[in-house]
Design a protein around this motif. Sequence first.
Motif, PDB file in Angstrom:
ATOM      1  N   PHE A 171       0.824  -1.204   0.000  1.00 51.89           N
ATOM      2  CA  PHE A 171       0.000   0.000   0.000  1.00 51.89           C
ATOM      3  C   PHE A 171       0.866   1.266   0.000  1.00 51.89           C
ATOM      4  O   PHE A 171       0.514   2.264  -0.636  1.00 51.89           O
ATOM      5  N   GLY A 172       1.993   1.224   0.686  1.00 51.75           N
ATOM      6  CA  GLY A 172       2.867   2.385   0.767  1.00 51.75           C
ATOM      7  C   GLY A 172       3.498   2.781  -0.561  1.00 51.75           C
ATOM      8  O   GLY A 172       3.971   3.912  -0.717  1.00 51.75           O
ATOM      9  N   GLU A 173       3.519   1.855  -1.533  1.00 51.35           N
ATOM     10  CA  GLU A 173       4.119   2.129  -2.838  1.00 51.35           C
ATOM     11  C   GLU A 173       3.097   2.642  -3.856  1.00 51.35           C
ATOM     12  O   GLU A 173       3.458   3.045  -4.962  1.00 51.35           O
ATOM     13  N   LEU A 174       1.819   2.628  -3.460  1.00 50.61           N
ATOM     14  CA  LEU A 174       0.746   2.829  -4.433  1.00 50.61           C
ATOM     15  C   LEU A 174       0.671   4.256  -4.978  1.00 50.61           C
ATOM     16  O   LEU A 174       0.436   4.449  -6.177  1.00 50.61           O
TER      17      LEU A 174
ATOM     18  N   SER B 266      -9.704   5.612   3.540  1.00 52.65           N
ATOM     19  CA  SER B 266      -8.340   5.230   3.145  1.00 52.65           C
ATOM     20  C   SER B 266      -7.924   5.934   1.857  1.00 52.65           C
ATOM     21  O   SER B 266      -6.770   6.341   1.699  1.00 52.65           O
ATOM     22  N   PHE B 267      -8.866   6.070   0.923  1.00 52.52           N
ATOM     23  CA  PHE B 267      -8.618   6.778  -0.336  1.00 52.52           C
ATOM     24  C   PHE B 267      -8.146   8.208  -0.077  1.00 52.52           C
ATOM     25  O   PHE B 267      -7.216   8.702  -0.723  1.00 52.52           O
ATOM     26  N   VAL B 268      -8.748   8.856   0.916  1.00 51.74           N
ATOM     27  CA  VAL B 268      -8.409  10.249   1.214  1.00 51.74           C
ATOM     28  C   VAL B 268      -7.209  10.363   2.143  1.00 51.74           C
ATOM     29  O   VAL B 268      -6.298  11.174   1.905  1.00 51.74           O
ATOM     30  N   SER B 269      -7.154   9.570   3.214  1.00 51.80           N
ATOM     31  CA  SER B 269      -6.058   9.695   4.183  1.00 51.80           C
ATOM     32  C   SER B 269      -4.707   9.350   3.560  1.00 51.80           C
ATOM     33  O   SER B 269      -3.661   9.843   4.001  1.00 51.80           O
ATOM     34  N   SER B 270      -4.709   8.521   2.512  1.00 57.86           N
ATOM     35  CA  SER B 270      -3.477   8.161   1.804  1.00 57.86           C
ATOM     36  C   SER B 270      -3.087   9.196   0.747  1.00 57.86           C
ATOM     37  O   SER B 270      -2.044   9.070   0.097  1.00 57.86           O
ATOM     38  N   ASN B 271      -3.974  10.194   0.552  1.00 63.11           N
ATOM     39  CA  ASN B 271      -3.784  11.229  -0.473  1.00 63.11           C
ATOM     40  C   ASN B 271      -3.870  10.686  -1.896  1.00 63.11           C
ATOM     41  O   ASN B 271      -3.443  11.343  -2.845  1.00 63.11           O
ATOM     42  N   HIS B 272      -4.434   9.518  -2.065  1.00 62.65           N
ATOM     43  CA  HIS B 272      -4.561   8.950  -3.404  1.00 62.65           C
ATOM     44  C   HIS B 272      -5.507   9.767  -4.281  1.00 62.65           C
ATOM     45  O   HIS B 272      -5.436   9.705  -5.505  1.00 62.65           O
ATOM     46  N   TYR B 273      -6.396  10.529  -3.648  1.00 58.47           N
ATOM     47  CA  TYR B 273      -7.319  11.371  -4.416  1.00 58.47           C
ATOM     48  C   TYR B 273      -6.582  12.464  -5.187  1.00 58.47           C
ATOM     49  O   TYR B 273      -7.145  13.045  -6.123  1.00 58.47           O
ATOM     50  N   GLU B 274      -5.336  12.718  -4.835  1.00 58.33           N
ATOM     51  CA  GLU B 274      -4.557  13.725  -5.548  1.00 58.33           C
ATOM     52  C   GLU B 274      -4.165  13.257  -6.949  1.00 58.33           C
ATOM     53  O   GLU B 274      -4.002  14.074  -7.861  1.00 58.33           O
ATOM     54  N   VAL B 275      -4.010  11.948  -7.123  1.00 64.48           N
ATOM     55  CA  VAL B 275      -3.574  11.413  -8.418  1.00 64.48           C
ATOM     56  C   VAL B 275      -4.642  10.562  -9.104  1.00 64.48           C
ATOM     57  O   VAL B 275      -4.494  10.186 -10.260  1.00 64.48           O
ATOM     58  N   SER B 276      -5.699  10.259  -8.379  1.00 68.57           N
ATOM     59  CA  SER B 276      -6.790   9.458  -8.934  1.00 68.57           C
ATOM     60  C   SER B 276      -8.075  10.272  -8.850  1.00 68.57           C
ATOM     61  O   SER B 276      -8.564  10.565  -7.760  1.00 68.57           O
TER      62      SER B 276
ATOM     63  N   ILE C  13     -14.035  15.950   1.019  1.00 67.20           N
ATOM     64  CA  ILE C  13     -12.668  16.350   0.658  1.00 67.20           C
ATOM     65  C   ILE C  13     -12.364  15.952  -0.782  1.00 67.20           C
ATOM     66  O   ILE C  13     -11.794  16.734  -1.561  1.00 67.20           O
ATOM     67  N   ALA C  14     -12.745  14.721  -1.157  1.00 65.62           N
ATOM     68  CA  ALA C  14     -12.473  14.233  -2.512  1.00 65.62           C
ATOM     69  C   ALA C  14     -13.204  15.075  -3.562  1.00 65.62           C
ATOM     70  O   ALA C  14     -12.628  15.465  -4.582  1.00 65.62           O
ATOM     71  N   LYS C  15     -14.466  15.360  -3.319  1.00 57.01           N
ATOM     72  CA  LYS C  15     -15.246  16.160  -4.270  1.00 57.01           C
ATOM     73  C   LYS C  15     -14.659  17.560  -4.426  1.00 57.01           C
ATOM     74  O   LYS C  15     -14.569  18.089  -5.534  1.00 57.01           O
ATOM     75  N   ALA C  16     -14.254  18.145  -3.301  1.00 62.28           N
ATOM     76  CA  ALA C  16     -13.675  19.493  -3.348  1.00 62.28           C
ATOM     77  C   ALA C  16     -12.378  19.517  -4.140  1.00 62.28           C
ATOM     78  O   ALA C  16     -12.000  20.554  -4.712  1.00 62.28           O
ATOM     79  N   ALA C  17     -11.689  18.355  -4.208  1.00 59.77           N
ATOM     80  CA  ALA C  17     -10.432  18.263  -4.953  1.00 59.77           C
ATOM     81  C   ALA C  17     -10.655  17.883  -6.412  1.00 59.77           C
ATOM     82  O   ALA C  17      -9.688  17.652  -7.153  1.00 59.77           O
ATOM     83  N   GLY C  18     -11.917  17.809  -6.835  1.00 57.93           N
ATOM     84  CA  GLY C  18     -12.213  17.533  -8.234  1.00 57.93           C
ATOM     85  C   GLY C  18     -12.384  16.075  -8.592  1.00 57.93           C
ATOM     86  O   GLY C  18     -12.394  15.718  -9.777  1.00 57.93           O
ATOM     87  N   VAL C  19     -12.535  15.192  -7.587  1.00 54.86           N
ATOM     88  CA  VAL C  19     -12.746  13.766  -7.868  1.00 54.86           C
ATOM     89  C   VAL C  19     -14.193  13.549  -8.299  1.00 54.86           C
ATOM     90  O   VAL C  19     -15.129  14.038  -7.658  1.00 54.86           O
ATOM     91  N   GLU C  20     -14.373  12.831  -9.401  1.00 51.03           N
ATOM     92  CA  GLU C  20     -15.719  12.482  -9.870  1.00 51.03           C
ATOM     93  C   GLU C  20     -16.179  11.225  -9.136  1.00 51.03           C
ATOM     94  O   GLU C  20     -15.493  10.207  -9.133  1.00 51.03           O
ATOM     95  N   ILE C  21     -17.342  11.293  -8.517  1.00 52.67           N
ATOM     96  CA  ILE C  21     -17.910  10.158  -7.789  1.00 52.67           C
ATOM     97  C   ILE C  21     -18.928   9.464  -8.686  1.00 52.67           C
ATOM     98  O   ILE C  21     -19.897  10.094  -9.148  1.00 52.67           O
ATOM     99  N   ILE C  22     -18.710   8.200  -8.957  1.00 56.74           N
ATOM    100  CA  ILE C  22     -19.586   7.433  -9.851  1.00 56.74           C
ATOM    101  C   ILE C  22     -20.315   6.366  -9.048  1.00 56.74           C
ATOM    102  O   ILE C  22     -19.692   5.634  -8.265  1.00 56.74           O
ATOM    103  N   ILE C  23     -21.618   6.263  -9.234  1.00 58.89           N
ATOM    104  CA  ILE C  23     -22.411   5.195  -8.614  1.00 58.89           C
ATOM    105  C   ILE C  23     -22.965   4.335  -9.739  1.00 58.89           C
ATOM    106  O   ILE C  23     -23.957   4.681 -10.389  1.00 58.89           O
ATOM    107  N   PRO C  24     -22.335   3.195 -10.025  1.00 59.81           N
ATOM    108  CA  PRO C  24     -22.724   2.377 -11.182  1.00 59.81           C
ATOM    109  C   PRO C  24     -23.860   1.415 -10.851  1.00 59.81           C
ATOM    110  O   PRO C  24     -24.313   1.330  -9.706  1.00 59.81           O
ATOM    111  N   GLU C  25     -24.299   0.684 -11.844  1.00 59.36           N
ATOM    112  CA  GLU C  25     -25.273  -0.376 -11.649  1.00 59.36           C
ATOM    113  C   GLU C  25     -24.521  -1.599 -11.111  1.00 59.36           C
ATOM    114  O   GLU C  25     -23.808  -2.288 -11.841  1.00 59.36           O
TER     115      GLU C  25
END
Length: 324
Positions: free
Chosen positions: A191-194, A212-222, A280-292
């Motif tokens: 996880f630390g390399e992700l 975990s998505f936010v606390s790891s700062n992954h939302y910055e690149v994803s 936090i994710a939305k404010a950073a421009g992350v698109e939230i998708i709710i699929p079928e």
Amino acid sequence: MKNRLFFILTFFFFLQSCKDDKAIATLYLAHNMPQTHSVHKGILEFQKSLRLKSGGKLDVKIFPDGQLGSEREVLELLQIGSVAITKVSAATLSNFVPEYHVFGIPYLFEDKQHQFDILEGDVGKSILEKGSQFWLRGLCYYDAGSRNFYTTKKAIRTPEDLEGLKIRVMNNQMAINMINSMGGSATPMAFGELYTAMQQGVVDGAENNAPSFVSSNHYEVSKYYTIDQHASIPDVLLIGTKFWNKLSDQEKQWVQEAAEVSAQAQKVFWNASVEESMAIAKAAGVEIIIPEKSLFQVHSKSVLENFMKDHPEMRSIVNNIQKQ
């Protein structure tokens, strides 16, 4: 590793030898979450409730932040009686108690209500008790949310969108099989390399819960987060049977009731952390998708079929979950 365990064991045996028989009974509780996490907040509620219910006769000493080792290391300390209580993921616990493997099945639960109806009902309680034969008695379940896809190149709206993408997963065969069944390329990685791996294009995405998505700062690149809820693996609060068997019936009741109080409180803390993380994710421009979700369930059906084939002894547990 050996030196660390030796130090821990020596430390606890020293504490035990110094205890006055008339002193308050103190249960040592270790976990690997930070003190800001909903798990630690839930455990503080356990500590508070146990003090109140026992009139101060039972207390809890908490060691957070992985002070006493990884989840696996602390489970081993419970088994030999050096630590009384811990919180671990059911995924880790499945290496000790096979029945917990069931919770890794993709799309096992319809939604959160269904999940906790199962966990807090007969099926969940039965699995908690299964650990006693391995010196690890479950007390209750904590909410660890659902695991969802997040990607760097494009949004995942259908299973077909995963085709050809390298998705980081835990080193877990069921998780690997799930990604591959949808046409993706499962890529186990620490996880630390992700973060760097996604930044450099080594992998195209990963899957985890929102905090975990936010606390790891992954939302910055994803910038795409798809809430498909493919896995809802709970955390488990458990006590070593070496401690449990020393308790009186009244003390056992206090501990069990305090655990259940903490489980309800932790769910509230968890939900708040999910809401905060999504904001936090939305404010950073992350698109939230709710699929079928049913589209993904169909593609991953083979994972369940293979699991049932390889573990026929688990068939009744799975059937009971699915028909409720």
